[in-house]
Write an enzyme that holds these catalytic residues in place. Structure first.
Site, PDB file in Angstrom:
ATOM      1  N   VAL A  60       0.804  -1.220   0.000  1.00  0.00           N
ATOM      2  CA  VAL A  60       0.000   0.000   0.000  1.00  0.00           C
ATOM      3  C   VAL A  60       0.837   1.271   0.000  1.00  0.00           C
ATOM      4  O   VAL A  60       0.312   2.360  -0.227  1.00  0.00           O
ATOM      5  CB  VAL A  60      -0.970  -0.019   1.205  1.00  0.00           C
ATOM      6  CG1 VAL A  60      -0.224   0.293   2.503  1.00  0.00           C
ATOM      7  CG2 VAL A  60      -2.139   0.934   0.999  1.00  0.00           C
ATOM      8  N   TYR A  61       2.138   1.184   0.244  1.00  0.00           N
ATOM      9  CA  TYR A  61       2.980   2.380   0.230  1.00  0.00           C
ATOM     10  C   TYR A  61       3.064   2.913  -1.201  1.00  0.00           C
ATOM     11  O   TYR A  61       3.628   2.272  -2.087  1.00  0.00           O
ATOM     12  CB  TYR A  61       4.389   2.083   0.745  1.00  0.00           C
ATOM     13  CG  TYR A  61       4.476   1.670   2.200  1.00  0.00           C
ATOM     14  CD1 TYR A  61       3.395   1.813   3.069  1.00  0.00           C
ATOM     15  CD2 TYR A  61       5.645   1.139   2.719  1.00  0.00           C
ATOM     16  CE1 TYR A  61       3.482   1.430   4.395  1.00  0.00           C
ATOM     17  CE2 TYR A  61       5.735   0.750   4.050  1.00  0.00           C
ATOM     18  CZ  TYR A  61       4.647   0.902   4.883  1.00  0.00           C
ATOM     19  OH  TYR A  61       4.735   0.510   6.204  1.00  0.00           O
ATOM     20  N   SER A  62       2.481   4.098  -1.401  1.00  0.00           N
ATOM     21  CA  SER A  62       2.444   4.735  -2.729  1.00  0.00           C
ATOM     22  C   SER A  62       1.891   3.786  -3.786  1.00  0.00           C
ATOM     23  O   SER A  62       2.378   3.731  -4.916  1.00  0.00           O
ATOM     24  CB  SER A  62       3.830   5.255  -3.128  1.00  0.00           C
ATOM     25  OG  SER A  62       4.265   6.260  -2.240  1.00  0.00           O
TER      26      SER A  62
END
Length: 349
Positions: A60-62
């Protein structure tokens, strides 16, 4: 750099882990950093030179960009490090694009493998609790990934103690792969995990990976009573983690960390990190930074050993009263306390 066993496994991980939420830095992650491939390569080199062998990311990071940048930055050096990533958060708008169903877990693992450009994930973590998917479904899916060779170890993140112990009980009863670690928020600003999570982890042999040990920079020393924080500081933006419930207590804690740092000739950030690294049950601290200078300073905390008096001073200024039933156990059962019990009760005896 020290290396500690990850829970009951034979895997040894560095006491500091490189965090990559700032790799890419788009959308909600933009206040953390906007690090491109070249910047990622530099940070990885700094971390490796300091002895770091674990790098943490999440799908989900970026929206996957952090994993892509990490994979590209590592290139043919992938075998030199351990990679941890996560699954659970929304990765699309569909009804099955989030959660811990077998569908989303398997799909998420395969997508992470592609983005990371690797054949296996060293530590695959469920990023958050899913109260609507049966734990048996989640755990069998994770077990299948381990048996397939796509994943080597599994962990949980942001689980309450009862949720983690329930999962471990199911794994043990059914002969499934058990969580080797739990990744949780822990800092001088918030010592919540000491009440239930730390004793449970110590009792069950689960390693503790700490995210945001500087509380988003709050305990780095740049936020002080009556002092304007530097331009661009995360907590001058819309970033809201962690919540601050007692501002005076926060500033009092920072002043103690600054004073201890001055006595050692180091930053308050190093003191804050060293404090958490020396707490019971902690395996590794995940540190990320927007600049190489910040990263070098943070990683230098690996060489800082605080005295018992310094730990006590920080305990006293940042601590909470002993909660029930633990004050009652201290009063009536101190003759039969386990190592897990003592992780929080010891300093109150």
């Amino acid at each position: 750099m020290q290396y500690r066993q990850l829970g009951r496994t034979g895997l040894r991980v560095s006491t500091f882990t490189l965090g990559t939420m700032g790799f890419g830095g788009t959308g909600w992650a933009s206040p953390v950093g906007k690090i491109d491939v070249a910047g990622a390569k530099e940070q990885i080199a700094i971390a490796r030179d300091a002895g770091v062998n674990l790098i943490d990311t999440a799908d989900v990071y970026s929206a996957g960009l952090s994993e892509e940048i990490l994979g590209e930055a590592l290139g043919d050096k992938r075998e030199d490090v351990l990679i941890a990533t996560k699954v659970r958060m929304p990765m699309g708008d569909g009804p099955n694009d989030a959660g811990l169903s077998r569908h989303h877990i398997i799909r998420g693992a395969e997508a992470s493998l592609r983005r990371l450009n690797t054949d296996y994930i060293d530590l695959f973590q469920v990023h958050e609790w899913d109260g609507q998917t049966p734990l048996e479904e989640t755990l069998t899916a994770l077990d299948d990934l381990v048996r397939s060779g796509k994943v080597r170890y599994i962990g949980c993140s942001n689980y309450a103690a009862w949720q983690m112990v329930k999962a471990l009980g199911i794994s043990d009863a059914r002969g499934l792969e058990r969580f080797a670690s739990t990744q949780v928020f822990y800092s001088l600003v918030s010592r919540d995990i000491e009440t239930e999570i730390v004793p449970a982890a110590v009792d069950q042999g689960v390693g503790i990976l700490v995210w945001s040990p500087l509380a988003g920079g709050l305990t780095s020393g740049k936020y002080r009573r009556g002092v304007q924080a530097p331009e661009g500081s995360r907590h001058l933006s819309e970033w809201s983690e962690p919540p601050i419930h007692d501002e005076d207590k926060l500033y009092d804690t920072i002043e103690v960390a600054v004073k201890i740092g001055e006595s050692h000739g180091v930053s308050a950030a190093q003191v804050s990190l060293a404090y958490i690294a020396q707490k019971p049950g902690v395996t590794s601290l995940i540190v990320g930074a927007r600049t190489p200078e910040q990263l070098r300073d943070n990683l230098a905390a690996a060489g800082l050993e605080l005295t018992a008096d310094e730990i006590k001073a920080l305990d006293d200024v940042s601590g909470e009263p002993l909660r029930y039933p633990f004050w009652h156990q201290r009063n009536t059962s101190s003759d039969r306390l386990s190592a897990a019990d003592l992780t929080q009760i010891q300093r109150h005896l």
